[in-house]
Design a protein around this motif. Structure first.
Motif, PDB file in Angstrom:
ATOM      1  N   ALA A 135     -75.551   9.804 -32.342  1.00 58.95           N
ATOM      2  CA  ALA A 135     -75.050   9.124 -33.268  1.00 58.95           C
ATOM      3  C   ALA A 135     -75.925   9.060 -34.771  1.00 58.95           C
ATOM      4  O   ALA A 135     -77.359   8.773 -34.841  1.00 58.95           O
ATOM      5  N   ILE A 136     -75.471   8.671 -35.492  1.00 58.43           N
ATOM      6  CA  ILE A 136     -76.182   8.320 -36.373  1.00 58.43           C
ATOM      7  C   ILE A 136     -75.124   6.498 -36.977  1.00 58.43           C
ATOM      8  O   ILE A 136     -74.342   6.232 -36.591  1.00 58.43           O
ATOM      9  N   LEU A 137     -76.931   5.842 -37.047  1.00 64.35           N
ATOM     10  CA  LEU A 137     -76.309   4.045 -37.061  1.00 64.35           C
ATOM     11  C   LEU A 137     -76.295   3.984 -38.989  1.00 64.35           C
ATOM     12  O   LEU A 137     -76.900   4.712 -39.544  1.00 64.35           O
ATOM     13  N   GLY A 138     -75.146   4.240 -39.032  1.00 66.07           N
ATOM     14  CA  GLY A 138     -74.735   3.311 -40.373  1.00 66.07           C
ATOM     15  C   GLY A 138     -74.342   3.930 -41.610  1.00 66.07           C
ATOM     16  O   GLY A 138     -74.412   4.552 -42.597  1.00 66.07           O
ATOM     17  N   ARG A 139     -73.196   5.095 -40.607  1.00 70.19           N
ATOM     18  CA  ARG A 139     -72.698   6.904 -41.210  1.00 70.19           C
ATOM     19  C   ARG A 139     -72.505   6.194 -42.929  1.00 70.19           C
ATOM     20  O   ARG A 139     -71.432   5.442 -42.475  1.00 70.19           O
ATOM     21  N   GLN A 188     -80.189   1.586 -32.976  1.00 63.19           N
ATOM     22  CA  GLN A 188     -80.792   2.365 -33.316  1.00 63.19           C
ATOM     23  C   GLN A 188     -80.907   2.625 -31.974  1.00 63.19           C
ATOM     24  O   GLN A 188     -80.997   4.306 -32.215  1.00 63.19           O
ATOM     25  N   ARG A 189     -81.967   2.590 -31.237  1.00 66.90           N
ATOM     26  CA  ARG A 189     -82.318   2.991 -30.003  1.00 66.90           C
ATOM     27  C   ARG A 189     -81.003   3.881 -29.279  1.00 66.90           C
ATOM     28  O   ARG A 189     -80.315   4.630 -29.378  1.00 66.90           O
ATOM     29  N   VAL A 190     -79.495   3.770 -29.291  1.00 63.78           N
ATOM     30  CA  VAL A 190     -78.208   4.303 -28.339  1.00 63.78           C
ATOM     31  C   VAL A 190     -77.854   5.290 -29.472  1.00 63.78           C
ATOM     32  O   VAL A 190     -77.998   6.026 -29.091  1.00 63.78           O
ATOM     33  N   ALA A 191     -78.453   5.278 -30.620  1.00 60.84           N
ATOM     34  CA  ALA A 191     -77.908   5.735 -31.397  1.00 60.84           C
ATOM     35  C   ALA A 191     -78.536   7.061 -31.336  1.00 60.84           C
ATOM     36  O   ALA A 191     -77.887   8.219 -31.203  1.00 60.84           O
ATOM     37  N   TYR A 225     -80.520  -4.106 -39.334  1.00 61.77           N
ATOM     38  CA  TYR A 225     -80.138  -2.731 -40.155  1.00 61.77           C
ATOM     39  C   TYR A 225     -79.700  -2.707 -41.588  1.00 61.77           C
ATOM     40  O   TYR A 225     -79.714  -2.112 -42.940  1.00 61.77           O
ATOM     41  N   PHE A 226     -78.985  -3.832 -41.917  1.00 61.08           N
ATOM     42  CA  PHE A 226     -78.302  -3.793 -43.313  1.00 61.08           C
ATOM     43  C   PHE A 226     -78.032  -5.130 -43.902  1.00 61.08           C
ATOM     44  O   PHE A 226     -77.525  -5.512 -45.085  1.00 61.08           O
ATOM     45  N   GLU A 250     -69.370  -1.523 -35.278  1.00 57.17           N
ATOM     46  CA  GLU A 250     -67.920  -0.407 -34.397  1.00 57.17           C
ATOM     47  C   GLU A 250     -68.077   1.558 -34.536  1.00 57.17           C
ATOM     48  O   GLU A 250     -67.112   1.753 -33.825  1.00 57.17           O
ATOM     49  N   VAL A 251     -68.198   1.233 -35.794  1.00 63.63           N
ATOM     50  CA  VAL A 251     -68.254   2.823 -36.236  1.00 63.63           C
ATOM     51  C   VAL A 251     -69.356   3.103 -34.696  1.00 63.63           C
ATOM     52  O   VAL A 251     -69.104   4.064 -34.318  1.00 63.63           O
ATOM     53  N   LEU A 252     -70.555   2.765 -34.753  1.00 62.83           N
ATOM     54  CA  LEU A 252     -71.230   3.385 -34.130  1.00 62.83           C
ATOM     55  C   LEU A 252     -70.593   3.973 -32.180  1.00 62.83           C
ATOM     56  O   LEU A 252     -70.412   4.724 -31.830  1.00 62.83           O
ATOM     57  N   LEU A 253     -69.616   2.367 -31.722  1.00 64.10           N
ATOM     58  CA  LEU A 253     -68.973   2.982 -30.898  1.00 64.10           C
ATOM     59  C   LEU A 253     -67.820   3.706 -30.936  1.00 64.10           C
ATOM     60  O   LEU A 253     -67.874   5.098 -29.636  1.00 64.10           O
ATOM     61  N   ASP A 254     -67.875   3.808 -32.084  1.00 68.04           N
ATOM     62  CA  ASP A 254     -66.651   4.613 -32.326  1.00 68.04           C
ATOM     63  C   ASP A 254     -66.656   6.130 -32.275  1.00 68.04           C
ATOM     64  O   ASP A 254     -66.159   7.144 -31.713  1.00 68.04           O
ATOM     65  N   ASP A 255     -68.003   6.476 -32.620  1.00 65.01           N
ATOM     66  CA  ASP A 255     -68.661   7.734 -32.774  1.00 65.01           C
ATOM     67  C   ASP A 255     -68.994   8.452 -31.213  1.00 65.01           C
ATOM     68  O   ASP A 255     -68.673   9.463 -30.935  1.00 65.01           O
ATOM     69  N   LEU A 256     -69.230   7.011 -30.309  1.00 63.32           N
ATOM     70  CA  LEU A 256     -69.752   7.174 -29.280  1.00 63.32           C
ATOM     71  C   LEU A 256     -68.671   7.851 -28.028  1.00 63.32           C
ATOM     72  O   LEU A 256     -68.889   9.139 -27.446  1.00 63.32           O
TER      73      LEU A 256
END
Length: 108
Positions: A17-21, A7-10, A106-107, A32-38
C-alpha cells in the motif's frame, strides 16, 4: 533506523500500500486511508504487523461506542472488521488491552 508501524504495514502488505497517498483527505486520516486501501486490495499482512495495527483501533476509547452518524467512522468500523476477517484472521477481542508502540512523525 527501524521503520515505524504504519510504514511497515504499508510496505509489507501484499500487495503493498502507499502510506499517505496524495489526494486522499487530510493528513490526519492517513491511517484510515491505509486501512481502506488494505481492505479494498484484499491485502495479506503477517500477523506480526496485523495484530498491533488492528489493536490501535480496538483499544481506541471510541471503538465500542462509535458515532455511527459520522460516515468516516462507519467506514472505519466496517473496515476494521473486514480486515480482521481477511487471511490471516484476527480475533479482535483478543487484542483488548494490547499495548502498541507507534509514532506518527510521517505528517508532523
Amino acid at each position: 533506523m527501524a521503520k515505524l508501524l504504519f510504514q511497515r504495514v504499508a510496505d509489507e502488505a501484499r500487495p503493498p500500500a502507499i502510506l499517505g497517498r496524495p489526494g486522499c483527505g487530510p493528513p490526519d486520516y492517513f491511517t484510515e486511508v491505509l486501512l481502506d486501501d488494505l481492505v479494498k486490495s484484499g491485502a495479506w499482512l503477517d500477523l506480526e504487523l496485523k495484530r498491533p495495527f488492528l489493536a490501535l483501533w480496538v483499544n481506541d476509547e471510541d471503538f465500542d461506542f462509535p458515532d455511527w452518524n459520522d460516515p468516516l467512522i462507519a467506514i472505519d468500523q466496517a473496515n476494521v472488521r473486514k480486515f480482521a476477517a481477511m487471511d490471516p484472521v484476527v480475533d479482535l477481542e483478543s487484542l483488548r488491552g494490547m499495548r502498541v508502540y507507534h509514532d506518527e512523525p510521517y505528517f508532523r
